[in-house]
Design an enzyme around this catalytic site. Sequence first.
Site, PDB file in Angstrom:
ATOM      1  N   LYS A  41       0.806  -1.199   0.000  1.00  0.00           N
ATOM      2  CA  LYS A  41       0.000   0.000   0.000  1.00  0.00           C
ATOM      3  C   LYS A  41       0.851   1.266   0.000  1.00  0.00           C
ATOM      4  O   LYS A  41       0.416   2.335  -0.432  1.00  0.00           O
ATOM      5  CB  LYS A  41      -0.872   0.021   1.275  1.00  0.00           C
ATOM      6  CG  LYS A  41      -1.890  -1.059   1.362  1.00  0.00           C
ATOM      7  CD  LYS A  41      -2.644  -0.946   2.700  1.00  0.00           C
ATOM      8  CE  LYS A  41      -3.556  -2.111   2.906  1.00  0.00           C
ATOM      9  NZ  LYS A  41      -4.135  -2.099   4.273  1.00  0.00           N
ATOM     10  N   GLU A  97       8.393   2.211  -5.281  1.00  0.00           N
ATOM     11  CA  GLU A  97       8.256   1.826  -3.869  1.00  0.00           C
ATOM     12  C   GLU A  97       8.255   3.075  -2.986  1.00  0.00           C
ATOM     13  O   GLU A  97       8.843   4.099  -3.347  1.00  0.00           O
ATOM     14  CB  GLU A  97       9.439   0.942  -3.465  1.00  0.00           C
ATOM     15  CG  GLU A  97       9.145  -0.541  -3.394  1.00  0.00           C
ATOM     16  CD  GLU A  97       8.403  -0.939  -2.123  1.00  0.00           C
ATOM     17  OE1 GLU A  97       7.587  -0.157  -1.598  1.00  0.00           O
ATOM     18  OE2 GLU A  97       8.638  -2.064  -1.660  1.00  0.00           O
ATOM     19  N   ASP A  98       7.652   2.972  -1.832  1.00  0.00           N
ATOM     20  CA  ASP A  98       7.713   4.061  -0.862  1.00  0.00           C
ATOM     21  C   ASP A  98       9.092   4.119  -0.217  1.00  0.00           C
ATOM     22  O   ASP A  98       9.748   5.144  -0.202  1.00  0.00           O
ATOM     23  CB  ASP A  98       6.610   3.913   0.208  1.00  0.00           C
ATOM     24  CG  ASP A  98       6.615   2.545   0.886  1.00  0.00           C
ATOM     25  OD1 ASP A  98       7.346   1.630   0.443  1.00  0.00           O
ATOM     26  OD2 ASP A  98       5.861   2.375   1.865  1.00  0.00           O
ATOM     27  N   ASP A 101      14.226  -0.493   2.836  1.00  0.00           N
ATOM     28  CA  ASP A 101      14.837  -0.632   4.161  1.00  0.00           C
ATOM     29  C   ASP A 101      15.891  -1.739   4.067  1.00  0.00           C
ATOM     30  O   ASP A 101      17.055  -1.472   3.784  1.00  0.00           O
ATOM     31  CB  ASP A 101      13.705  -0.936   5.147  1.00  0.00           C
ATOM     32  CG  ASP A 101      14.143  -1.045   6.588  1.00  0.00           C
ATOM     33  OD1 ASP A 101      15.335  -1.268   6.840  1.00  0.00           O
ATOM     34  OD2 ASP A 101      13.304  -0.926   7.485  1.00  0.00           O
ATOM     35  N   LYS A 129      17.062   3.604   3.008  1.00  0.00           N
ATOM     36  CA  LYS A 129      17.886   3.586   4.231  1.00  0.00           C
ATOM     37  C   LYS A 129      19.146   2.778   3.923  1.00  0.00           C
ATOM     38  O   LYS A 129      19.168   1.561   4.138  1.00  0.00           O
ATOM     39  CB  LYS A 129      17.115   2.894   5.368  1.00  0.00           C
ATOM     40  CG  LYS A 129      15.843   3.591   5.814  1.00  0.00           C
ATOM     41  CD  LYS A 129      15.202   2.799   6.964  1.00  0.00           C
ATOM     42  CE  LYS A 129      13.888   3.370   7.385  1.00  0.00           C
ATOM     43  NZ  LYS A 129      13.198   2.542   8.409  1.00  0.00           N
ATOM     44  N   PHE A 150      12.574   5.193  11.902  1.00  0.00           N
ATOM     45  CA  PHE A 150      11.306   4.712  11.361  1.00  0.00           C
ATOM     46  C   PHE A 150      10.431   5.926  11.063  1.00  0.00           C
ATOM     47  O   PHE A 150      10.177   6.744  11.937  1.00  0.00           O
ATOM     48  CB  PHE A 150      10.614   3.779  12.359  1.00  0.00           C
ATOM     49  CG  PHE A 150       9.456   3.051  11.743  1.00  0.00           C
ATOM     50  CD1 PHE A 150       9.662   1.866  11.042  1.00  0.00           C
ATOM     51  CD2 PHE A 150       8.173   3.555  11.831  1.00  0.00           C
ATOM     52  CE1 PHE A 150       8.599   1.201  10.451  1.00  0.00           C
ATOM     53  CE2 PHE A 150       7.097   2.893  11.245  1.00  0.00           C
ATOM     54  CZ  PHE A 150       7.318   1.721  10.555  1.00  0.00           C
ATOM     55  N   ASP A 157       3.079   3.943   6.862  1.00  0.00           N
ATOM     56  CA  ASP A 157       2.265   3.747   8.064  1.00  0.00           C
ATOM     57  C   ASP A 157       3.066   3.202   9.241  1.00  0.00           C
ATOM     58  O   ASP A 157       4.172   2.681   9.098  1.00  0.00           O
ATOM     59  CB  ASP A 157       1.126   2.765   7.774  1.00  0.00           C
ATOM     60  CG  ASP A 157       1.608   1.320   7.752  1.00  0.00           C
ATOM     61  OD1 ASP A 157       2.609   1.033   7.052  1.00  0.00           O
ATOM     62  OD2 ASP A 157       1.018   0.486   8.455  1.00  0.00           O
ATOM     63  N   ARG A 163      -0.791   7.187   7.306  1.00  0.00           N
ATOM     64  CA  ARG A 163      -0.525   7.235   5.860  1.00  0.00           C
ATOM     65  C   ARG A 163      -0.973   8.555   5.234  1.00  0.00           C
ATOM     66  O   ARG A 163      -0.432   8.984   4.222  1.00  0.00           O
ATOM     67  CB  ARG A 163      -1.277   6.104   5.140  1.00  0.00           C
ATOM     68  CG  ARG A 163      -0.741   4.715   5.408  1.00  0.00           C
ATOM     69  CD  ARG A 163      -1.314   3.741   4.406  1.00  0.00           C
ATOM     70  NE  ARG A 163      -1.221   2.355   4.825  1.00  0.00           N
ATOM     71  CZ  ARG A 163      -0.146   1.587   4.667  1.00  0.00           C
ATOM     72  NH1 ARG A 163       0.921   2.069   4.093  1.00  0.00           N
ATOM     73  NH2 ARG A 163      -0.159   0.326   5.078  1.00  0.00           N
TER      74      ARG A 163
HETATM   75  P1  IMP Z   1      12.264  -3.840   3.088  1.00  0.00           P
HETATM   76  O1  IMP Z   1      12.863  -4.101   4.430  1.00  0.00           O
HETATM   77  O2  IMP Z   1      13.172  -3.004   2.223  1.00  0.00           O
HETATM   78  O3  IMP Z   1      11.865  -5.129   2.440  1.00  0.00           O
HETATM   79  O4  IMP Z   1      10.961  -2.982   3.320  1.00  0.00           O
HETATM   80  C1  IMP Z   1       9.752  -3.614   3.576  1.00  0.00           C
HETATM   81  C2  IMP Z   1       8.646  -2.656   3.864  1.00  0.00           C
HETATM   82  O5  IMP Z   1       8.768  -2.254   5.217  1.00  0.00           O
HETATM   83  C3  IMP Z   1       8.555  -1.354   3.085  1.00  0.00           C
HETATM   84  O6  IMP Z   1       7.954  -1.456   1.817  1.00  0.00           O
HETATM   85  C4  IMP Z   1       7.672  -0.547   4.025  1.00  0.00           C
HETATM   86  O7  IMP Z   1       6.308  -0.855   3.814  1.00  0.00           O
HETATM   87  C5  IMP Z   1       8.113  -1.042   5.388  1.00  0.00           C
HETATM   88  N1  IMP Z   1       9.031  -0.093   6.029  1.00  0.00           N
HETATM   89  C6  IMP Z   1      10.371  -0.159   6.133  1.00  0.00           C
HETATM   90  N2  IMP Z   1      10.861   0.911   6.793  1.00  0.00           N
HETATM   91  C7  IMP Z   1       9.787   1.670   7.093  1.00  0.00           C
HETATM   92  C8  IMP Z   1       9.626   2.944   7.764  1.00  0.00           C
HETATM   93  O8  IMP Z   1      10.578   3.607   8.217  1.00  0.00           O
HETATM   94  N3  IMP Z   1       8.346   3.387   7.881  1.00  0.00           N
HETATM   95  C9  IMP Z   1       7.263   2.731   7.395  1.00  0.00           C
HETATM   96  N4  IMP Z   1       7.375   1.553   6.752  1.00  0.00           N
HETATM   97  C10 IMP Z   1       8.614   1.033   6.600  1.00  0.00           C
END
Ligand code: IMP
Length: 176
Positions: A41, A97-98, A101, A129, A150, A157, A163
Site C-alpha cells: 500500500k 516503492e515508498d 529498508d 535507508k 522509522f 504507516d 498514511r
Molecule cells: P524492506 O525491508 O526493504 O523489504 O521494506 C519492507 C517494507 O517495510 C517497506 O515497503 C515498508 O512498507 C516497510 N518499512 C520499512 N521501513 C519503514 C519505515 O521507516 N516506515 C514505514 N514503513 C517502513
Amino acid sequence: MDQLPRVLFSELKIKQRVQELGATIGFDYKGKELTVISVLKGSFIFFADLIRQLDLPISCEFMGVSSYGNKTTSTGEVKLTLDLTEPLNGKHVIIVEDIVDTGLTMQYLINNLQTRKPATLKTCALLVKPDCLKCDVHIDYIGFNLGKEFVVGYGLDYAGLYRHLPYIGILENADY
Ligand code: IMP
C-alpha cells in the site's frame, strides 16, 4: 493518534523532489512508453504525485506485497497479495516503492518481474535507508536517503496509521 510525528521532510520539500524525479524520468524515457508499477500500500501517494509529473505515455499497474514481521522490522519473507493485470513482455517498466529498508522486498519484486521479460526494468523509491540494506539491490531513482529512523506519513504507516499525513515524519516515543 495522540502524538504527531516530528517533520523530517516537509510537504514542500517532497513536492519539489517529486518534480525533480519526474523531470529526470521523463528525460530518460523521452519518446518511449512506460509502465509504472505502484507497490501497495505504501507507495500510493508518492505514485499518484509522481505519475502526474511524467510527460510521457504511461500505463499504471498495481502490485500488492506484504512482508512478514512485526510492526517495524521485516523478516524478509515477502507475500504477493495483488498481481498485475497485464503482461510486461517487451515493455519499459519502473517499480515505484515508498521505502527501501532491508531491500528484500525490492529484490523480490525485481526477481519476480524479470521473469516476465520486460524490455527494461528500473527501480524508484522515495526513501532509501542505505545503512539497513541486507542485499545488493540497485535503486535507479531515489527521492531521499535517510538513516535508520522509522518514518511515517505520505503513504507510510505505523500499525496502519499515519498514511494520510502530507509530510514525512519521525514517530518519537513510539512503542517499537
Ligand atoms: P524492506 O525491508 O526493504 O523489504 O521494506 C519492507 C517494507 O517495510 C517497506 O515497503 C515498508 O512498507 C516497510 N518499512 C520499512 N521501513 C519503514 C519505515 O521507516 N516506515 C514505514 N514503513 C517502513
